[in-house]
Design a protein around this motif. Sequence first.
Motif, PDB file in Angstrom:
ATOM      1  N   ASP A  34     121.175 -16.718  73.027  1.00 14.40           N
ATOM      2  CA  ASP A  34     119.734 -16.614  73.267  1.00 14.40           C
ATOM      3  C   ASP A  34     119.361 -15.138  73.305  1.00 14.40           C
ATOM      4  O   ASP A  34     120.101 -14.329  73.871  1.00 14.40           O
ATOM      5  CB  ASP A  34     119.368 -17.225  74.630  1.00 14.40           C
TER       6      ASP A  34
ATOM      7  N   ARG B  13     111.883 -14.451  69.192  1.00 12.70           N
ATOM      8  CA  ARG B  13     112.762 -14.917  70.268  1.00 12.70           C
ATOM      9  C   ARG B  13     113.526 -16.114  69.721  1.00 12.70           C
ATOM     10  O   ARG B  13     112.929 -16.989  69.082  1.00 12.70           O
ATOM     11  CB  ARG B  13     111.913 -15.319  71.476  1.00 12.70           C
ATOM     12  N   VAL B  14     114.853 -16.135  69.925  1.00 10.99           N
ATOM     13  CA  VAL B  14     115.679 -17.221  69.386  1.00 10.99           C
ATOM     14  C   VAL B  14     116.564 -17.813  70.480  1.00 10.99           C
ATOM     15  O   VAL B  14     116.895 -17.149  71.460  1.00 10.99           O
ATOM     16  CB  VAL B  14     116.559 -16.740  68.207  1.00 10.99           C
ATOM     17  N   LYS B  15     116.928 -19.057  70.259  1.00  8.68           N
ATOM     18  CA  LYS B  15     117.894 -19.762  71.104  1.00  8.68           C
ATOM     19  C   LYS B  15     119.186 -19.873  70.309  1.00  8.68           C
ATOM     20  O   LYS B  15     119.166 -19.961  69.074  1.00  8.68           O
ATOM     21  CB  LYS B  15     117.394 -21.176  71.439  1.00  8.68           C
ATOM     22  N   ALA B  16     120.312 -19.875  71.010  1.00 10.45           N
ATOM     23  CA  ALA B  16     121.603 -20.039  70.349  1.00 10.45           C
ATOM     24  C   ALA B  16     121.557 -21.263  69.439  1.00 10.45           C
ATOM     25  O   ALA B  16     121.079 -22.321  69.840  1.00 10.45           O
ATOM     26  CB  ALA B  16     122.712 -20.181  71.383  1.00 10.45           C
TER      27      ALA B  16
ATOM     28  N   GLU C 235     119.839 -21.476  66.531  1.00  9.71           N
ATOM     29  CA  GLU C 235     118.730 -21.462  65.569  1.00  9.71           C
ATOM     30  C   GLU C 235     119.166 -20.750  64.292  1.00  9.71           C
ATOM     31  O   GLU C 235     119.846 -19.726  64.342  1.00  9.71           O
ATOM     32  CB  GLU C 235     117.503 -20.762  66.160  1.00  9.71           C
TER      33      GLU C 235
ATOM     34  N   THR D  42     120.770  -9.965  73.484  1.00 13.20           N
ATOM     35  CA  THR D  42     120.786 -11.154  74.332  1.00 13.20           C
ATOM     36  C   THR D  42     119.986 -10.905  75.603  1.00 13.20           C
ATOM     37  O   THR D  42     119.662  -9.761  75.944  1.00 13.20           O
ATOM     38  CB  THR D  42     122.220 -11.558  74.722  1.00 13.20           C
ATOM     39  N   ASP D  43     119.725 -11.977  76.314  1.00 12.44           N
ATOM     40  CA  ASP D  43     118.976 -11.878  77.563  1.00 12.44           C
ATOM     41  C   ASP D  43     119.697 -11.007  78.594  1.00 12.44           C
ATOM     42  O   ASP D  43     119.067 -10.407  79.446  1.00 12.44           O
ATOM     43  CB  ASP D  43     118.696 -13.273  78.125  1.00 12.44           C
TER      44      ASP D  43
END
Length: 164
Positions: free
Chosen positions: A62, A110-113, A115, A79-80
């Motif tokens: 993420d 913004r991406v999530k793991a 995607e 990453t966050d």
Amino acid sequence: MFHSWKKMLGKGSEKEREQILAPMEGRTVPLSEVNDPAFSQGILGKGIAIIPEKGRVAAPADGVVTVLFETKHAVSITTDSGAEIIVHVGLDTVNLKGDYYTAHKKQGDRVKAGELLLEFDIEAIKEAGYEVITPVLICNAQDFPDMLCHTGIHVKELDPVIEL
């Protein structure tokens, strides 16, 4: 079961390591096996390389797409937790000027793991004379002195490959 025992014994409070996931399916190898000194000598960061079996790059964590090269051969995510990851598809593939690559995200997204970030044509890149081995680097590895890299294994997309 053992995890419960650790908690009961007061040993469950260790900070869990952040996992960087495989952005693609393939075989992981040490960076020392990459035929490019910027990668093999760790000049750009520490990590692993993957010999891809499919032409897709998924977000390995993420975060935010901080750099998406115009040539679409490489993408960087922060990453966050602040890890700076680069996924660089192939060697010297900047020279392809974006041919055989398709971007599905843009800088600032913004991406999530998991995607989809990029797709690429493995065979066309090889036919053009380029290697498709893909370094996955942590550019600020000095911030993660206990980093563990898992190499010498076959991974599916989103299997853990680096622990920070």
